[in-house]
Design a protein around this motif. Structure first.
Motif, mmCIF file in Angstrom:
data_model
loop_
_atom_site.group_PDB
_atom_site.id
_atom_site.type_symbol
_atom_site.label_atom_id
_atom_site.label_comp_id
_atom_site.label_asym_id
_atom_site.label_seq_id
_atom_site.Cartn_x
_atom_site.Cartn_y
_atom_site.Cartn_z
ATOM 1 N N ARG A 253 41.264 38.085 50.492
ATOM 2 C CA ARG A 253 40.718 39.293 49.838
ATOM 3 C C ARG A 253 41.704 39.628 48.733
ATOM 4 O O ARG A 253 41.442 39.907 47.458
ATOM 5 N N VAL A 256 41.415 37.355 45.959
ATOM 6 C CA VAL A 256 40.318 37.872 44.959
ATOM 7 C C VAL A 256 40.657 38.570 44.111
ATOM 8 O O VAL A 256 40.182 38.909 43.081
ATOM 9 N N HIS A 260 40.503 38.194 40.118
ATOM 10 C CA HIS A 260 39.380 38.882 39.302
ATOM 11 C C HIS A 260 39.970 39.858 38.496
ATOM 12 O O HIS A 260 39.248 39.868 37.253
ATOM 13 N N LEU A 273 33.490 38.996 45.153
ATOM 14 C CA LEU A 273 32.896 39.351 46.452
ATOM 15 C C LEU A 273 33.928 38.812 47.569
ATOM 16 O O LEU A 273 34.298 37.749 47.553
ATOM 17 N N SER A 274 33.975 39.971 48.248
ATOM 18 C CA SER A 274 34.763 39.994 49.827
ATOM 19 C C SER A 274 34.398 40.644 50.746
ATOM 20 O O SER A 274 33.556 41.608 50.370
ATOM 21 N N ARG A 282 27.888 44.846 46.819
ATOM 22 C CA ARG A 282 27.588 43.162 46.798
ATOM 23 C C ARG A 282 26.360 42.894 46.034
ATOM 24 O O ARG A 282 26.079 42.207 45.451
ATOM 25 N N CYS A 297 32.038 34.447 39.337
ATOM 26 C CA CYS A 297 32.243 35.282 40.553
ATOM 27 C C CYS A 297 33.437 34.634 41.285
ATOM 28 O O CYS A 297 33.571 33.485 41.698
ATOM 29 N N ALA A 299 35.397 34.771 44.725
ATOM 30 C CA ALA A 299 34.727 35.220 46.206
ATOM 31 C C ALA A 299 35.510 34.279 47.147
ATOM 32 O O ALA A 299 36.398 33.254 47.025
ATOM 33 N N ALA A 303 32.121 35.471 51.969
ATOM 34 C CA ALA A 303 31.235 36.371 51.098
ATOM 35 C C ALA A 303 30.349 35.555 50.166
ATOM 36 O O ALA A 303 29.408 36.113 49.818
ATOM 37 N N ALA A 304 30.557 34.147 49.833
ATOM 38 C CA ALA A 304 29.805 33.354 49.086
ATOM 39 C C ALA A 304 28.797 32.793 49.961
ATOM 40 O O ALA A 304 27.920 32.115 49.205
#
Length: 594
Positions: A253, A256, A260, A273-274, A282, A297, A299, A303-304
């Motif tokens: 996370r 991510v 991001h 997305l995590s 989400r 995205c 992730a 999450a994916a």
């Protein structure tokens, strides 16, 4: 077998979606020989398996008149590992069984369980859910499965990897013994085989998608990167390919969040997305990707799960997956249903062997190379500008009137330059990246650093440091020098000699910059540990990279924290950092690997 042989409601639904020929897994599911049997199916992500088991369940759900009975206790139960995948399955089955007027209810974590309970009480034909939420409804008596005819376990291998074994076994034990069980899995490890043997009856084994078919529409690339250049490489890959949408996979996370933030700061329309995001966040992120407001995205693997974007053309493995199955799952997000896609794996210098092992286990032969260079991206930008619809569309009368006014006040060259600036403003700037290479030079030695090194040797006393990588790790001054400058927040002029040994590397830092360097670069990062060395390395040992120095300067390495000058006490910084007093040996730090 063509689709027209299916029950009328399903055949018409497939025709409305322009399904002409079944995929291999779909063809296997509508074969008359599999009707009524338990199935153990290995099918890759993106092979059309949701529609496949939707077709396989038809004989269990539809009456002789090709209708569904009145909704009540569910006739079919589909178990999926994540919320996104469960919701995707619901959408697929809704259009497939629309003409049969099927009632489909989802039961997933993160949604209101009371709303789900109300829907279940009103009756359903098919229930789709995640293991934990389904078990909760079963234990509370909200989900009654006494009439269940078909049970589907979708991505069973992933459910076991995520720790849902106990919940799955609870669900399997609670279902009627006469139910039909369809188990779908991208891979079939021993745990899946044991689950099938215990809970299925004489299951028919179907390998619907072979390895070479799974990768036919995906172009695989392995990109060499220097340490600390992961983010820069991701930026250039996204800019080079300009896919309508892309997924960047990270392992944690924290990565991510960091990546991001870096992409958004550079101007990319990106979402994250995590597991730490709430369901509303989400859903909002997924909607942004579907309607085109977001293009990238970032992730984690979990999450994916379940993400199905028709425009997804690029998958980037910013961090290496843990195993070959995860590599296949990640890459399978693109190249779906006959569309082409690209899967790019970033390979740091210290992860080369693991990357090669993962690729070999997955039977993938990628194209190796460096990250796209900034100049190559700028050249592509020029070509894209010339092909932009703004230039190729037929201008309207209003457009021509504005054009004449502009030409009256400005030259054509000025207007063209302004157009180029406006085009570039909307594009994130490419980064300068370095290809470390993984080979030796043809003569068998390390590749030498290009250009003169005259101004790179620091003047005056220096401190010797060490890295726990060496020739065995393909250590090379070409990527070591930028790494040291970035991690230590020093300039190239403050780095002196670099001596590469078999298992370690020693290098000099100007004494006035040593304290700052140790504070910023000390410890382990990117699997490379930097620490103070015991002293200056012996002359003639190891491969040395250094430039000529002024003879009036003190000898390099003779006045440093690792090796103080003859007869002089050690400085206060040395005592503070190492806890050493006169006559004591300094702490050696982490032993070299191997």
């Amino acid at each position: 077998m063509p689709f027209h042989s299916l029950p009328a409601p399903l055949a018409s639904a497939l025709q409305s979606r322009s399904y002409l020929e079944p995929t291999p897994v779909q063809a296997a599911m509508i074969d008359p020989g599999v009707a009524g049997r338990d199935l153990l199916v290995s099918a890759q992500t993106g092979s059309g398996k949701t529609v496949a088991y939707g077709l396989a369940m038809a004989s269990d759900l539809l009456t002789d008149e090709n209708r569904l009975p009145a909704p009540g206790a569910p006739l079919a139960l589909v178990v999926a590992p994540t919320r996104e995948l469960a919701l995707q399955v619901q959408r697929e089955l809704e259009w497939l069984y629309a003409d049969a007027r099927a009632q489909i209810v989802t039961c997933v974590g993160g949604m209101d369980p009371r709303a789900e309970a109300r829907q279940l009480s009103q009756g359903a034909h098919i229930v789709v859910g995640t293991p934990g939420r389904l078990r909760d409804h079963l234990e509370r008596g909200r989900l009654v499965i006494g009439n269940l005819r078909a049970l589907v376990l979708d991505e069973a291998d992933e459910m076991l990897n995520l720790g849902f074994r106990e919940d799955l076994e609870f669900i399997l034990e609670a279902t009627p013994a006469q139910r039909r069980t369809l188990l779908f899995s991208a891979t079939l490890p021993k745990t899946i085989a044991a689950l099938a043997k215990r809970y299925q009856r004489d299951a028919l084994r179907i390998e619907a998608t072979r390895q070479r078919e799974a990768h036919a529409d995906i172009e695989y690339q392995a990109i060499r990167i220097a340490p600390n250049e992961m983010e820069h490489a991701v930026v250039n890959i996204l800019r080079f390919h300009e896919a309508p949408s892309a997924i960047v996979f990270c392992n944690t996370r924290e990565t991510v969040r960091h990546l991001h933030s870096g992409l958004v700061e550079r101007g990319f329309s990106a979402v994250a997305l995590s597991g730490e995001l709430g369901q509303n966040e989400r859903n909002s992120a997924m909607q942004s990707l579907r309607d085109g407001r977001a293009r990238v995205c970032v992730a984690t693997d979990v999450a994916a799960r379940g993400i199905d974007l028709p425009s997804l053309g690029l998958v980037i493995h910013a961090e290496l997956p843990n195993d070959s199955e995860t590599l296949q799952h990640r890459s399978g997000r693109t190249g779906r249903a006959g569309r082409k896609g690209v899967s790019v794996m970033l390979v740091p210098i210290s992860r080369r062997r693991k990357a090669e092992r993962l690729l070999a286990e997955a039977r993938i032969q990628p194209q190796w190379g460096g990250a796209p260079a900034a100049d190559a991206i700028r050249k592509l930008d020029e070509e894209r500008l010339l092909a932009d619809p703004v230039l190729t569309q037929e201008p309207s009368e209003d457009d021509l009137a504005v054009a004449r006014m502009l030409l009256h006040n400005r030259s054509a060259e000025e207007l063209a330059a302004a157009l180029a600036r406006l085009y570039q403003l909307k594009l994130p700037a490419p980064e300068d990246v370095f290809d470390p290479g993984f080979g030796r030079d043809p003569k068998g030695g390390e590749a030498r650093e290009p250009g003169p090194r005259k101004e790179r040797g620091p003047g005056g006393p220096t401190v010797w440091f060490r890295l726990d990588i060496g020739r065995r790790n393909e250590a090379d001054p070409k990527w070591l020098l930028p790494l040291l400058c970035r991690r230590g927040r020093v300039t190239k002029q403050e780095i002196g000699a670099i001596k590469i040994y078999d298992r370690e590397t020693k290098f000099e830092v100007a004494e006035e910059a040593a304290k700052k360097f140790l504070k910023s670069a000390g410890g382990e990062l990117d699997d490379i540990t930097i620490s103070l060395a015991d002293g200056a390395p012996p002359e003639g040992d190891g491969k040395s990279f250094s430039g000529p120095r002024n003879k009036s300067r003190p000898p390099i390495g003779r006045s440093s924290f690792g090796q103080p000058p003859e007869g002089k006490p050690r400085g206060p910084f040395y005592k503070k950092k190492l806890g050493a007093s006169q006559g004591e040996r300094p702490h050696r730090g982490k032993r070299p690997k191997g």
